[in-house]
Design a protein around this motif. Structure first.
Motif, PDB file in Angstrom:
ATOM      1  N   GLU A   1      43.048  39.537  36.924  1.00 62.97           N
ATOM      2  CA  GLU A   1      43.038  39.621  35.468  1.00 62.97           C
ATOM      3  C   GLU A   1      44.235  38.864  34.912  1.00 62.97           C
ATOM      4  O   GLU A   1      45.377  39.151  35.286  1.00 62.97           O
ATOM      5  CB  GLU A   1      43.092  41.082  35.005  1.00 62.97           C
ATOM      6  CG  GLU A   1      41.862  41.893  35.395  1.00 62.97           C
ATOM      7  CD  GLU A   1      41.953  43.325  34.913  1.00 62.97           C
ATOM      8  OE1 GLU A   1      42.895  43.630  34.137  1.00 62.97           O
ATOM      9  OE2 GLU A   1      41.108  44.148  35.317  1.00 62.97           O
TER      10      GLU A   1
ATOM     11  N   ARG B   1      46.602  39.439  40.346  1.00 59.83           N
ATOM     12  CA  ARG B   1      45.688  40.208  41.200  1.00 59.83           C
ATOM     13  C   ARG B   1      45.892  41.700  40.941  1.00 59.83           C
ATOM     14  O   ARG B   1      47.008  42.204  41.026  1.00 59.83           O
ATOM     15  CB  ARG B   1      45.942  39.869  42.668  1.00 59.83           C
ATOM     16  CG  ARG B   1      44.982  40.549  43.620  1.00 59.83           C
ATOM     17  CD  ARG B   1      45.099  40.000  45.027  1.00 59.83           C
ATOM     18  NE  ARG B   1      44.403  40.864  45.974  1.00 59.83           N
ATOM     19  CZ  ARG B   1      44.320  40.649  47.278  1.00 59.83           C
ATOM     20  NH1 ARG B   1      44.907  39.563  47.791  1.00 59.83           N
ATOM     21  NH2 ARG B   1      43.667  41.483  48.068  1.00 59.83           N
ATOM     22  N   THR B   2      44.816  42.405  40.641  1.00 55.90           N
ATOM     23  CA  THR B   2      44.911  43.816  40.246  1.00 55.90           C
ATOM     24  C   THR B   2      44.295  44.776  41.256  1.00 55.90           C
ATOM     25  O   THR B   2      44.414  45.988  41.093  1.00 55.90           O
ATOM     26  CB  THR B   2      44.222  44.030  38.888  1.00 55.90           C
ATOM     27  OG1 THR B   2      42.847  43.608  38.984  1.00 55.90           O
ATOM     28  CG2 THR B   2      44.922  43.244  37.796  1.00 55.90           C
ATOM     29  N   ASP B   3      43.617  44.278  42.286  1.00 58.81           N
ATOM     30  CA  ASP B   3      43.000  45.182  43.272  1.00 58.81           C
ATOM     31  C   ASP B   3      44.045  45.690  44.251  1.00 58.81           C
ATOM     32  O   ASP B   3      45.173  45.195  44.297  1.00 58.81           O
ATOM     33  CB  ASP B   3      41.897  44.448  44.038  1.00 58.81           C
ATOM     34  CG  ASP B   3      42.471  43.307  44.876  1.00 58.81           C
ATOM     35  OD1 ASP B   3      42.767  43.514  46.050  1.00 58.81           O
ATOM     36  OD2 ASP B   3      42.644  42.197  44.304  1.00 58.81           O
TER      37      ASP B   3
ATOM     38  N   ASN C   1      49.765  44.923  45.211  1.00 63.83           N
ATOM     39  CA  ASN C   1      49.552  46.369  45.093  1.00 63.83           C
ATOM     40  C   ASN C   1      49.568  47.045  46.456  1.00 63.83           C
ATOM     41  O   ASN C   1      50.199  48.088  46.645  1.00 63.83           O
ATOM     42  CB  ASN C   1      48.227  46.661  44.382  1.00 63.83           C
ATOM     43  CG  ASN C   1      48.313  46.423  42.894  1.00 63.83           C
ATOM     44  OD1 ASN C   1      49.402  46.440  42.319  1.00 63.83           O
ATOM     45  ND2 ASN C   1      47.178  46.190  42.249  1.00 63.83           N
TER      46      ASN C   1
END
Length: 551
Positions: A167, A171-173, A365
């Motif tokens: 997004e 990277r947001t996962d 993450n």
């Protein structure tokens, strides 16, 4: 100045440690164990405490506990912010340090230094292999394996299967490495490899470094059984002054907050399981009641001593753990678990280097939220587990010690994760049962067991495992903290261990009420950071200390 000579140290009684058997190379120093101690009497209780270390660490922890309880609403966001900042900023440091610890252990195993025997050339082990392995495992990871055995493999599988999400260029996962979008088998392999990475060689290398440093400098060099002793080759006689006091105080903080994190996780899971099975009250009140009750049993275990308390409880818990994992293997997808054990080891070996890389990765993450937190947590646990391992490992060679501490518990952890996590993933992939995936973190184990036979019985055994691991961790932790704050004496009055066992429960309660899981994680990370620096220096001391030992 001190000097070293190869000789046998005469029997002493001031340390409470057995004298060396055979040849050793002791460090000659004018420091007498307990010389900085004070022995006040408080009513029926007599104390024998190292004044600077006990006073500073005790008062600081009391003040922290009071402030956390007094400002619960305000401190919650502070703890969350502290945890996130530390793991995001220092992830490269934690990953790099853990890699160094693994390489040091592997180098010592294959080097001639591996032939040095802890406790002297003629020393014999204090415990047989069965009791030794049981205590290594129960002290090291008991609560964590029960808590994360189902939760972590499912989490990594789901995030890997879901693929990479970006997004606004970020990277947001939470998937490890490059994920495995839409491929169930590849997602399973990557998820299990990531899980094993957090419970395999790296954490046990951290424990091994601390345990070996303490064991060699106490049993072979004749120094007190405290963290400062491992730094004698670096600091010389200054270890008996404030540089040594700071090292031991950091060890107390790391041990107490690392334990509080695990005890808090155990209380979360035991409380949720009891509510799930018997309608036990949910919420903070129920967790506090549970911590108080289990802490009381831990105090009883302290009064029973190492042989009558921790050893017997560890052995009983290993029997229960073996029975539960055997049941899951037989009642679950048996063939898949057996073959999956070797397949997961292969996946772990294949992904070990990419997962260990501290730089040039995109999975922020996963690397920060999972790996950096885990490494900080293990490091904060390391004085506790390392000193306990040192206490029960006299008579083993360095090679035997490192092979056992690195490989045996790691392989058991792999099998445990394969049985519990693999069964849960199979329920999702092959049976379409998503109960474990949908359940809250602390209930995932029980949700998985609900879809196997004898669910009520096995769930109750799971709760008992958490409780007894809770007790053995608290008992062992109080033993370690008491030894540090008694200046290395291992025969200090039992009332001191009772004090620390009680205090561990109070700190766990304070952190749970003051910010929940985030508060527990924040304190583990914040105490793990400075202690990482201490352990990196300890690696140099270990090599220097072993080089002049007879083999």
């Amino acid at each position: 100045m001190s000097e070293e000579t190869t000789e046998q140290i005469p029997t002493t009684t001031d340390t409470g440690l057995p004298p060396p058997e055979g040849d050793v190379t002791p460090i000659e120093t004018d420091y007498q164990i307990g010389q900085d101690n004070i022995t006040p009497t408080l009513g029926p209780f007599s104390l024998d405490i190292h004044n600077p270390v006990f006073t500073v660490s005790g008062l600081t922890i009391v003040a922290f506990t009071f402030l956390t309880l007094a400002f619960q609403a305000d401190l919650g966001p502070v703890f969350v912010g502290l945890r996130d900042w530390l793991t995001a900023t220092l992830d490269w440091f934690f990953l790099s340090a853990a890699n160094i610890f693994v390489l040091v252990c592997l180098a010592l195993i294959v080097s001639p230094l591996g032939r040095v025997r802890i406790g002297g050339t003629e020393a014999t082990p204090d415990f047989g292999y069965a009791s030794w392995f049981a205590m290594l495992f129960a002290a090291g990871m008991g609560i964590g394996l029960v808590f994360f055995g189902v939760a972590e493999p499912i989490s990594h599988y789901n995030s890997a299967f879901g693929g990479v999400a970006v997004e606004e260029g970020v990277r947001t996962d939470w998937a490890p490495l490059g994920a495995a979008a839409g491929d169930p088998q590849a997602a399973r392999a990557l998820g299990m490899a990531a899980t094993i990475f957090h419970w395999g060689l790296h954490p046990w290398a951290i424990y091994a470094v601390v345990g070996l440093a303490l064991a060699v400098f106490a049993y072979n060099k004749g120094l007190p059984l405290t963290m400062r002793s491992a730094f004698y080759p670096v600091l010389g006689e200054r270890v008996w002054g404030w540089p040594g006091h700071v090292i031991d105080i950091l060890a107390v903080f790391a041990t107490l907050f690392g334990l509080a994190t695990s005890l808090g996780l155990g209380a979360e899971q035991a409380s949720a399981g009891l509510h799930f099975l018997f309608g036990f009250p949910e919420g903070d009140a129920g967790k506090v009641i549970l911590i108080v009750a289990i802490t009381a049993v831990a105090v009883w275990s302290v009064l029973r001593g190492l042989e009558g308390g921790v050893k017997r409880l560890s052995e009983a818990n290993m029997i229960l753990a073996a029975a539960l994992v055997l049941f899951v293997v037989l009642a679950g997808p048996t063939l898949q678990i057996v073959t999956g054990f070797f397949g997961n080891l292969a996946a772990y070996a294949r992904e070990l280097v990419p997962l260990s890389m501290p730089f040039w990765r995109q999975d922020d993450n996963f690397r920060q939220g999972w790996t950096a937190f885990y490494w900080a947590w293990w490091i904060s646990w390391s004085p506790f587990v390392g000193m306990f391992i040192a206490r029960v490992s006299r008579g083993r060679t360095v090679r035997e010690f490192l092979l056992a501490v690195l490989l045996i518990p790691a392989l058991v952890s792999v099998f445990w994760m394969t049985a519990f996590g693999g069964t849960a993933i199979s329920q999702i992939v092959e049976q379409g049962i998503t109960a474990a995936a949908d359940a809250p973190l602390e209930l995932k184990l029980f949700a998985m067991l609900q879809h196997l036979p004898l669910a009520a019985v096995t769930s109750f055994i799971g709760i008992v495992l958490v409780v007894v691991f809770f007790i053995t961790s608290s008992d062992s932790g109080s033993l370690v903290i008491d030894t540090i704050t008694a200046g290395g004496k291992v025969d200090a009055p039992v009332s001191q261990r009772v004090f620390w066992a009680s205090f561990e429960g109070l700190v766990a309660i304070a952190l749970l009420l003051g910010g929940g899981l985030a508060a527990l994680q924040a304190m583990a990370v914040s105490t793990g950071f400075p202690f990482t620096v201490v352990l990196l220096l300890a690696c140099m001391s270990i090599v220097k200390g072993l080089m002049d030992e007879p083999r």
